[in-house]
Motif scaffolding. Structure first.
Motif, short mmCIF file in Angstrom:
data_model
loop_
_atom_site.label_atom_id
_atom_site.label_comp_id
_atom_site.label_asym_id
_atom_site.label_seq_id
_atom_site.Cartn_x
_atom_site.Cartn_y
_atom_site.Cartn_z
N LYS A 5 0.69 -0.96 0.02
CA LYS A 5 -0.07 0.21 -0.19
C LYS A 5 0.98 0.92 -0.15
CE LYS A 5 -4.99 -1.36 1.94
NZ LYS A 5 -5.25 -0.72 3.07
N ILE A 43 -2.11 3.91 -3.35
CA ILE A 43 -2.29 2.71 -4.88
C ILE A 43 -1.80 1.61 -4.32
CG2 ILE A 43 -0.61 2.46 -6.87
CD1 ILE A 43 0.09 5.58 -6.76
N GLU A 44 -2.91 0.48 -4.29
CA GLU A 44 -2.31 -0.78 -4.13
C GLU A 44 -1.98 -1.58 -4.31
OE1 GLU A 44 -5.40 -3.42 -0.99
OE2 GLU A 44 -5.50 -1.07 -1.39
N LEU A 45 -1.04 -1.98 -4.75
CA LEU A 45 0.18 -3.01 -6.41
C LEU A 45 0.18 -4.48 -5.28
CD1 LEU A 45 3.12 -0.63 -6.47
CD2 LEU A 45 1.19 -0.63 -7.70
N GLN A 46 -0.08 -5.49 -6.01
CA GLN A 46 -0.24 -6.90 -5.77
C GLN A 46 1.17 -6.99 -7.16
OE1 GLN A 46 -2.92 -9.52 -6.63
NE2 GLN A 46 -4.25 -8.26 -4.85
N VAL A 47 2.41 -7.32 -5.69
CA VAL A 47 3.84 -7.41 -6.29
C VAL A 47 4.35 -9.07 -5.94
CG1 VAL A 47 6.67 -6.63 -6.15
CG2 VAL A 47 4.12 -5.47 -5.38
N GLU A 50 9.34 -10.76 -3.99
CA GLU A 50 11.62 -10.06 -4.75
C GLU A 50 11.47 -9.88 -2.92
OE1 GLU A 50 10.97 -10.05 -8.77
OE2 GLU A 50 12.01 -8.14 -7.34
N ARG A 56 13.21 -1.75 -3.97
CA ARG A 56 12.21 -1.88 -5.38
C ARG A 56 11.22 -0.41 -5.42
NH1 ARG A 56 14.02 -4.49 -10.72
NH2 ARG A 56 11.73 -5.25 -11.33
N GLU A 59 12.28 2.94 -5.64
CA GLU A 59 12.15 2.95 -6.99
C GLU A 59 10.58 3.95 -7.56
OE1 GLU A 59 14.68 0.78 -9.57
OE2 GLU A 59 15.90 0.36 -8.02
N MET A 60 9.79 3.07 -7.50
CA MET A 60 9.02 2.97 -8.34
C MET A 60 8.69 4.50 -8.12
SD MET A 60 6.92 -0.71 -7.91
CE MET A 60 8.42 -2.74 -8.29
N LYS A 63 10.48 7.82 -8.56
CA LYS A 63 10.43 7.54 -10.90
C LYS A 63 8.99 7.80 -11.22
CE LYS A 63 14.12 3.92 -12.28
NZ LYS A 63 14.42 3.09 -12.49
N LEU A 64 7.06 7.48 -10.92
CA LEU A 64 6.54 7.29 -10.78
C LEU A 64 5.43 7.79 -10.29
CD1 LEU A 64 5.27 6.54 -13.90
CD2 LEU A 64 4.21 4.93 -12.93
N LEU A 65 5.38 6.83 -8.83
CA LEU A 65 4.07 7.14 -8.36
C LEU A 65 4.19 8.53 -8.00
CD1 LEU A 65 3.91 3.54 -6.87
CD2 LEU A 65 3.01 4.16 -9.46
N ARG A 74 4.78 7.11 1.59
CA ARG A 74 5.23 6.19 2.76
C ARG A 74 4.32 5.06 1.83
NH1 ARG A 74 0.90 4.83 6.19
NH2 ARG A 74 -0.17 6.63 5.99
N GLU B 33 7.31 -7.65 -11.84
CA GLU B 33 6.66 -8.32 -10.90
C GLU B 33 5.48 -7.81 -10.44
OE1 GLU B 33 9.36 -5.67 -10.90
OE2 GLU B 33 10.16 -4.87 -8.75
N GLU B 36 -0.79 -6.34 -10.19
CA GLU B 36 -2.02 -5.21 -10.52
C GLU B 36 -1.81 -4.41 -9.27
OE1 GLU B 36 -5.66 -7.22 -8.62
OE2 GLU B 36 -6.86 -5.85 -9.97
N ARG B 38 -4.12 -1.18 -8.46
CA ARG B 38 -5.49 0.03 -8.25
C ARG B 38 -5.45 1.09 -7.18
NH1 ARG B 38 -10.04 -2.88 -9.91
NH2 ARG B 38 -11.70 -1.97 -8.15
#
Lengths: 83, 83
Positions: A5, A43-47, A50, A56, A59-60, A63-65, A74, B33, B36, B38
């Motif tokens: 999250k 932003i909820e990411l399923q990763v 790793e 990682r 970095e995301m 760079k982007l979020l 955080r 990696e 998804e 959301r």
């Protein structure tokens, strides 16, 4: 699989037009008790699992979020997600 | 003064174009990696003390802050805010 999250908020002091619009709309609806409204994102990411997931995701975010000029971020890595 | 955090998320099954765009951008940056993504909102309200604050915030969510057709909401009222 891990669930991450990412919480993104505007830095304090940065103007929040969306929050301002919400505050004024709530006042127009009769909710005068609202002193301030500020809007953030989650932003909820399923990763996939790793080893260096924290590095990682950092970095995301950089760079982007999140926009480092006006936003703070955080994140928390939650336990395995039932796939 | 109370601090209220309203968490708004898309109902599961509802298409999330913003999340899809984030996922594709992260893939393009080399973060394969990501299974998804959301996107949800957090609206932080500063509210003058009211006896029926919970009922009033529920009304605000139903009337303005969340779209009941495609979004779910929940909120938490935090302790007094240092004004």
């Amino acid at each position: 699989m891990k669930n991450v999250k990412v919480h993104i908020t505007l830095k304090s002091g940065v103007l929040d037009p969306q929050g301002k619009a919400i505050q004024e709309s709530l006042h127009a609806l009769g909710y005068q008790e609202i002193e301030e409204a500020r809007v953030g994102k989650v932003i909820e990411l399923q990763v996939q699992d790793e080893a260096d997931i924290e590095a990682r995701v950092t970095e995301m975010c950089e760079k982007l979020l999140a926009n480092p000029v006006i936003e703070d971020y955080r994140f928390e890595v939650e336990g395995a997600v039932q796939s």
